[in-house]
Design an enzyme around this catalytic site. Structure first.
Site, PDB file in Angstrom:
ATOM      1  N   GLN A 107      17.248 -28.251 -11.099  1.00 36.05           N
ATOM      2  CA  GLN A 107      16.685 -27.156 -10.295  1.00 36.05           C
ATOM      3  C   GLN A 107      17.507 -25.889 -10.524  1.00 36.05           C
ATOM      4  OE1 GLN A 107      15.605 -28.795  -6.071  1.00 36.05           O
ATOM      5  NE2 GLN A 107      17.340 -29.949  -6.865  1.00 36.05           N
ATOM      6  N   GLY A 140      24.062 -33.515  -6.381  1.00 34.06           N
ATOM      7  CA  GLY A 140      24.326 -32.172  -5.855  1.00 34.06           C
ATOM      8  C   GLY A 140      23.090 -31.428  -5.430  1.00 34.06           C
ATOM      9  N   HIS A 156      13.224 -24.618 -12.305  1.00 29.42           N
ATOM     10  CA  HIS A 156      13.158 -23.324 -11.630  1.00 29.42           C
ATOM     11  C   HIS A 156      13.537 -22.162 -12.532  1.00 29.42           C
ATOM     12  CE1 HIS A 156      13.636 -25.533  -7.503  1.00 29.42           C
ATOM     13  NE2 HIS A 156      12.422 -25.625  -7.996  1.00 29.42           N
ATOM     14  N   ARG A 159      24.456 -12.537  -9.466  1.00 25.78           N
ATOM     15  CA  ARG A 159      24.515 -13.983  -9.744  1.00 25.78           C
ATOM     16  C   ARG A 159      24.679 -14.255 -11.244  1.00 25.78           C
ATOM     17  NH1 ARG A 159      19.563 -16.600  -7.162  1.00 25.78           N
ATOM     18  NH2 ARG A 159      20.491 -18.466  -8.054  1.00 25.78           N
ATOM     19  N   ASN A 210      26.840 -36.959  -3.899  1.00 27.51           N
ATOM     20  CA  ASN A 210      26.859 -35.757  -3.070  1.00 27.51           C
ATOM     21  C   ASN A 210      28.097 -35.820  -2.180  1.00 27.51           C
ATOM     22  OD1 ASN A 210      26.113 -33.645  -1.160  1.00 27.51           O
ATOM     23  ND2 ASN A 210      24.040 -33.841  -2.006  1.00 27.51           N
ATOM     24  N   ILE A 211      28.494 -34.631  -1.656  1.00 33.89           N
ATOM     25  CA  ILE A 211      29.677 -34.646  -0.781  1.00 33.89           C
ATOM     26  C   ILE A 211      29.258 -35.008   0.642  1.00 33.89           C
ATOM     27  CG2 ILE A 211      31.116 -33.055  -2.107  1.00 33.89           C
ATOM     28  CD1 ILE A 211      30.105 -30.778  -0.308  1.00 33.89           C
ATOM     29  N   CYS A 225       8.663  -9.220 -18.671  1.00 34.65           N
ATOM     30  CA  CYS A 225       7.924  -8.105 -18.071  1.00 34.65           C
ATOM     31  C   CYS A 225       6.795  -8.645 -17.191  1.00 34.65           C
ATOM     32  CB  CYS A 225       7.324  -7.245 -19.200  1.00 34.65           C
ATOM     33  SG  CYS A 225       6.104  -6.080 -18.622  1.00 34.65           S
TER      34      CYS A 225
HETATM   35  C1  BV8 Z   1       5.494 -23.473  -4.659  1.00 33.73           C
HETATM   36  C2  BV8 Z   1      14.804 -19.499  -7.113  1.00 33.73           C
HETATM   37  C3  BV8 Z   1       3.153 -22.993  -4.644  1.00 33.73           C
HETATM   38  C4  BV8 Z   1      15.644 -19.358  -8.282  1.00 33.73           C
HETATM   39  C5  BV8 Z   1      14.406 -21.337  -5.676  1.00 33.73           C
HETATM   40  C6  BV8 Z   1       5.391 -28.925  -0.755  1.00 33.73           C
HETATM   41  C7  BV8 Z   1       4.821 -28.804  -2.031  1.00 33.73           C
HETATM   42  C8  BV8 Z   1       4.916 -27.595  -2.743  1.00 33.73           C
HETATM   43  C9  BV8 Z   1       5.596 -26.506  -2.180  1.00 33.73           C
HETATM   44  C10 BV8 Z   1       6.158 -26.609  -0.918  1.00 33.73           C
HETATM   45  C11 BV8 Z   1       6.071 -27.814  -0.207  1.00 33.73           C
HETATM   46  N1  BV8 Z   1       6.723 -27.642   0.975  1.00 33.73           N
HETATM   47  C12 BV8 Z   1       7.225 -26.382   1.047  1.00 33.73           C
HETATM   48  C13 BV8 Z   1       6.886 -25.712  -0.071  1.00 33.73           C
HETATM   49  C14 BV8 Z   1       7.225 -24.306  -0.337  1.00 33.73           C
HETATM   50  C15 BV8 Z   1       8.567 -24.131  -1.040  1.00 33.73           C
HETATM   51  C16 BV8 Z   1       9.641 -25.017  -0.481  1.00 33.73           C
HETATM   52  O1  BV8 Z   1       9.901 -26.103  -1.016  1.00 33.73           O
HETATM   53  N2  BV8 Z   1      10.288 -24.569   0.590  1.00 33.73           N
HETATM   54  C17 BV8 Z   1      11.371 -25.360   1.157  1.00 33.73           C
HETATM   55  C18 BV8 Z   1      12.623 -24.504   1.306  1.00 33.73           C
HETATM   56  C19 BV8 Z   1      10.873 -25.929   2.480  1.00 33.73           C
HETATM   57  N3  BV8 Z   1       8.395 -24.392  -2.460  1.00 33.73           N
HETATM   58  C20 BV8 Z   1       8.020 -23.365  -3.250  1.00 33.73           C
HETATM   59  O2  BV8 Z   1       7.752 -22.256  -2.848  1.00 33.73           O
HETATM   60  C21 BV8 Z   1       7.904 -23.708  -4.737  1.00 33.73           C
HETATM   61  N4  BV8 Z   1       6.646 -23.218  -5.245  1.00 33.73           N
HETATM   62  O3  BV8 Z   1       5.420 -24.163  -3.694  1.00 33.73           O
HETATM   63  O4  BV8 Z   1       4.396 -22.851  -5.263  1.00 33.73           O
HETATM   64  C22 BV8 Z   1       2.687 -24.389  -4.822  1.00 33.73           C
HETATM   65  C23 BV8 Z   1       2.185 -25.080  -3.717  1.00 33.73           C
HETATM   66  C24 BV8 Z   1       1.746 -26.385  -3.869  1.00 33.73           C
HETATM   67  C25 BV8 Z   1       1.845 -27.004  -5.119  1.00 33.73           C
HETATM   68  C26 BV8 Z   1       2.385 -26.305  -6.203  1.00 33.73           C
HETATM   69  C27 BV8 Z   1       2.821 -24.993  -6.063  1.00 33.73           C
HETATM   70  C28 BV8 Z   1       8.990 -22.965  -5.519  1.00 33.73           C
HETATM   71  C29 BV8 Z   1      10.344 -23.500  -5.166  1.00 33.73           C
HETATM   72  C30 BV8 Z   1      11.421 -22.824  -6.034  1.00 33.73           C
HETATM   73  C31 BV8 Z   1      12.086 -21.769  -5.217  1.00 33.73           C
HETATM   74  N5  BV8 Z   1      13.163 -21.210  -5.997  1.00 33.73           N
HETATM   75  N6  BV8 Z   1      15.296 -20.566  -6.252  1.00 33.73           N
HETATM   76  C32 BV8 Z   1      16.965 -18.830  -7.811  1.00 33.73           C
HETATM   77  O5  BV8 Z   1      17.030 -17.685  -7.360  1.00 33.73           O
HETATM   78  O6  BV8 Z   1      17.899 -19.631  -7.913  1.00 33.73           O
HETATM   79  S1  BV8 Z   1      14.924 -22.460  -4.515  1.00 33.73           S
HETATM   80  C33 BV8 Z   1      16.563 -22.843  -4.594  1.00 33.73           C
HETATM   81  O7  BV8 Z   1      16.666 -24.138  -3.962  1.00 33.73           O
HETATM   82  C34 BV8 Z   1      17.178 -23.055  -5.975  1.00 33.73           C
HETATM   83  O8  BV8 Z   1      16.270 -23.005  -7.043  1.00 33.73           O
HETATM   84  C35 BV8 Z   1      17.764 -24.452  -5.885  1.00 33.73           C
HETATM   85  O9  BV8 Z   1      17.786 -25.035  -7.112  1.00 33.73           O
HETATM   86  C36 BV8 Z   1      16.799 -25.089  -4.975  1.00 33.73           C
HETATM   87  C37 BV8 Z   1      17.241 -26.402  -4.385  1.00 33.73           C
HETATM   88  O10 BV8 Z   1      18.486 -26.215  -3.721  1.00 33.73           O
HETATM   89  P1  BV8 Z   1      19.687 -27.227  -4.144  1.00 33.73           P
HETATM   90  O11 BV8 Z   1      19.848 -27.157  -5.614  1.00 33.73           O
HETATM   91  O12 BV8 Z   1      19.426 -28.561  -3.535  1.00 33.73           O
HETATM   92  O13 BV8 Z   1      20.941 -26.530  -3.491  1.00 33.73           O
HETATM   93  P2  BV8 Z   1      21.431 -26.628  -1.967  1.00 33.73           P
HETATM   94  O14 BV8 Z   1      22.427 -25.541  -1.750  1.00 33.73           O
HETATM   95  O15 BV8 Z   1      20.233 -26.735  -1.072  1.00 33.73           O
HETATM   96  O16 BV8 Z   1      22.187 -28.038  -1.878  1.00 33.73           O
HETATM   97  C38 BV8 Z   1      23.394 -28.221  -2.607  1.00 33.73           C
HETATM   98  C39 BV8 Z   1      23.794 -29.671  -2.398  1.00 33.73           C
HETATM   99  O17 BV8 Z   1      24.963 -29.939  -3.174  1.00 33.73           O
HETATM  100  C40 BV8 Z   1      24.149 -30.007  -0.950  1.00 33.73           C
HETATM  101  O18 BV8 Z   1      23.531 -31.245  -0.616  1.00 33.73           O
HETATM  102  C41 BV8 Z   1      25.686 -30.165  -0.973  1.00 33.73           C
HETATM  103  O19 BV8 Z   1      26.117 -31.149  -0.063  1.00 33.73           O
HETATM  104  C42 BV8 Z   1      25.914 -30.631  -2.388  1.00 33.73           C
HETATM  105  N7  BV8 Z   1      27.234 -30.322  -2.971  1.00 33.73           N
HETATM  106  C43 BV8 Z   1      27.983 -29.194  -2.780  1.00 33.73           C
HETATM  107  N8  BV8 Z   1      29.098 -29.271  -3.549  1.00 33.73           N
HETATM  108  C44 BV8 Z   1      29.036 -30.451  -4.238  1.00 33.73           C
HETATM  109  C45 BV8 Z   1      27.850 -31.119  -3.872  1.00 33.73           C
HETATM  110  N9  BV8 Z   1      27.503 -32.318  -4.371  1.00 33.73           N
HETATM  111  C46 BV8 Z   1      28.354 -32.887  -5.272  1.00 33.73           C
HETATM  112  N10 BV8 Z   1      29.510 -32.299  -5.676  1.00 33.73           N
HETATM  113  C47 BV8 Z   1      29.880 -31.093  -5.183  1.00 33.73           C
HETATM  114  N11 BV8 Z   1      31.029 -30.535  -5.606  1.00 33.73           N
HETATM  115 ZN    ZN Z   2       5.533  -5.055 -20.667  1.00 33.99          ZN
END
Ligand code: BV8
Ligand code: ZN
Length: 251
Positions: free
Chosen positions: A102, A188, A120, A71, A214-215, A128
């Site tokens: 994000q 997005g 994020h 990536r 968004n699309i 480390c």
């Molecule tokens: C945590 C890593 C403990 C980096 C990512 C409630 C409260 C707290 C936590 C949770 C909760 N409910 C659930 C949770 C747990 C979890 C979570 O949210 N799960 C989800 C999936 C249900 N959250 C966590 O684990 C977070 N930490 O909870 O810690 C805690 C608990 C309580 C309180 C505090 C802490 C950590 C979340 C971070 C995870 N890391 N990635 C990496 O490798 O990249 S997630 C990943 O999803 C990316 O970071 C990304 O940024 C993120 C969001 O995705 P999007 O950016 O929205 O991308 P996606 O593909 O989904 O959508 C793209 C959109 O673009 C689409 O709508 C599409 O239509 C549109 N699009 C496409 N092309 C275009 C466009 N729009 C316009 N123009 C275009 N051309």
């Molecule tokens: Zn170290």
């Protein structure tokens, strides 16, 4: 693409002082960086829990490291697109523009935005797991997780994995911007990842106009005052063009 903005929308644009952008992977799609949940999303092939979490990394560091190297290469070859550049240009049109992203691809910074909160993390930074020394080297082995020169610990990407807390200063900065802004553009993102997805809801509760770009419709669409369906690289420059017209007519 010609967008027909309503009088109500134009009035808000003209009167807005502070604006913010809450962005997700979609704004970088036109730069060639795959999204997570779209039809060609990376999560379709790989399960996030298998890769984007600490346990997966400690179980199989080389596999997870290789995925991030793959990536990182895409990100390093990518360029900010017209959407990122339009957001950077808005800084000349409003007194305050804050980006809360994000994304981990650093493209808002590279586009010239000067106030960016990275909820994020940033894939170009690594640290480390034991002594927390930071590294931003680029010439590492592609498919073997490197070890820290100070203590020999495993080096990981500086991104927030599932189950990990977001960096406090970044999240609080984003929340503050959301509580003060007049318009919150949500660009997005599928708005399904928390606690990041609370940010636009804070803006809404604080009385901001919510403008989605968004699309397709998303979880957030019913909270949005406007949803502009289109590519962010087309819609955002249209909004900049309209703003410049309004500013010109004002003088
Ligand atoms: C945590 C890593 C403990 C980096 C990512 C409630 C409260 C707290 C936590 C949770 C909760 N409910 C659930 C949770 C747990 C979890 C979570 O949210 N799960 C989800 C999936 C249900 N959250 C966590 O684990 C977070 N930490 O909870 O810690 C805690 C608990 C309580 C309180 C505090 C802490 C950590 C979340 C971070 C995870 N890391 N990635 C990496 O490798 O990249 S997630 C990943 O999803 C990316 O970071 C990304 O940024 C993120 C969001 O995705 P999007 O950016 O929205 O991308 P996606 O593909 O989904 O959508 C793209 C959109 O673009 C689409 O709508 C599409 O239509 C549109 N699009 C496409 N092309 C275009 C466009 N729009 C316009 N123009 C275009 N051309
Ligand atoms: Zn170290």
């Amino acid at each position: 693409m010609a967008l027909d903005f309503t009088e109500h929308f134009i009035k808000h644009l003209k009167n807005a002082d502070r604006i913010m952008f809450f962005t997700g992977a979609g704004i970088s799609a036109e730069s060639g960086i795959p999204t997570f949940r779209g039809k060609d999303g990376i999560w379709n092939k790989l399960k996030p829990e298998e890769l984007a979490n600490f346990e997966a990394f400690m179980r199989n560091p080389d596999m997870v490291w290789e995925w991030y190297q793959y990536r990182r290469k895409i990100v390093n070859d990518a360029k900010p697109n017209k959407g990122h550049l339009a957001i950077a240009e808005m800084e000349n049109l409003f007194s305050e523009v804050t980006v809360v992203t994000q994304n981990v691809d650093n493209l808002h910074n590279r586009a010239g935005s000067s106030k960016v909160y990275e909820l994020h993390g940033n894939i170009e930074r690594n640290y480390c797991v034991d002594c927390k020394t930071f590294y931003s080297d680029k010439d590492w082995d592609y498919n073997k997780a490197p070890h820290c020169v100070n203590c020999g610990g495993l080096i990981r990407p500086d991104v927030v994995w599932f189950g990990e807390f977001l960096p406090e200063d970044q999240f609080m900065g984003g929340e503050k911007a959301a509580s003060l802004c007049d318009i919150c553009f949500v660009v997005g993102t599928s708005a399904v990842v928390y606690p990041a997805a609370y940010i636009p809801l804070t803006a809404k509760q604080s009385g901001a106009l919510i403008v989605e770009v968004n699309i397709e419709h998303t979880e957030l669409s019913r909270q949005a005052d406007y949803t502009f369906l289109g590519q962010s690289g087309d819609v955002l420059p249209e909004i900049v063009k309209k703003l410049k017209e309004l500013k010109k007519n004002d003088f």
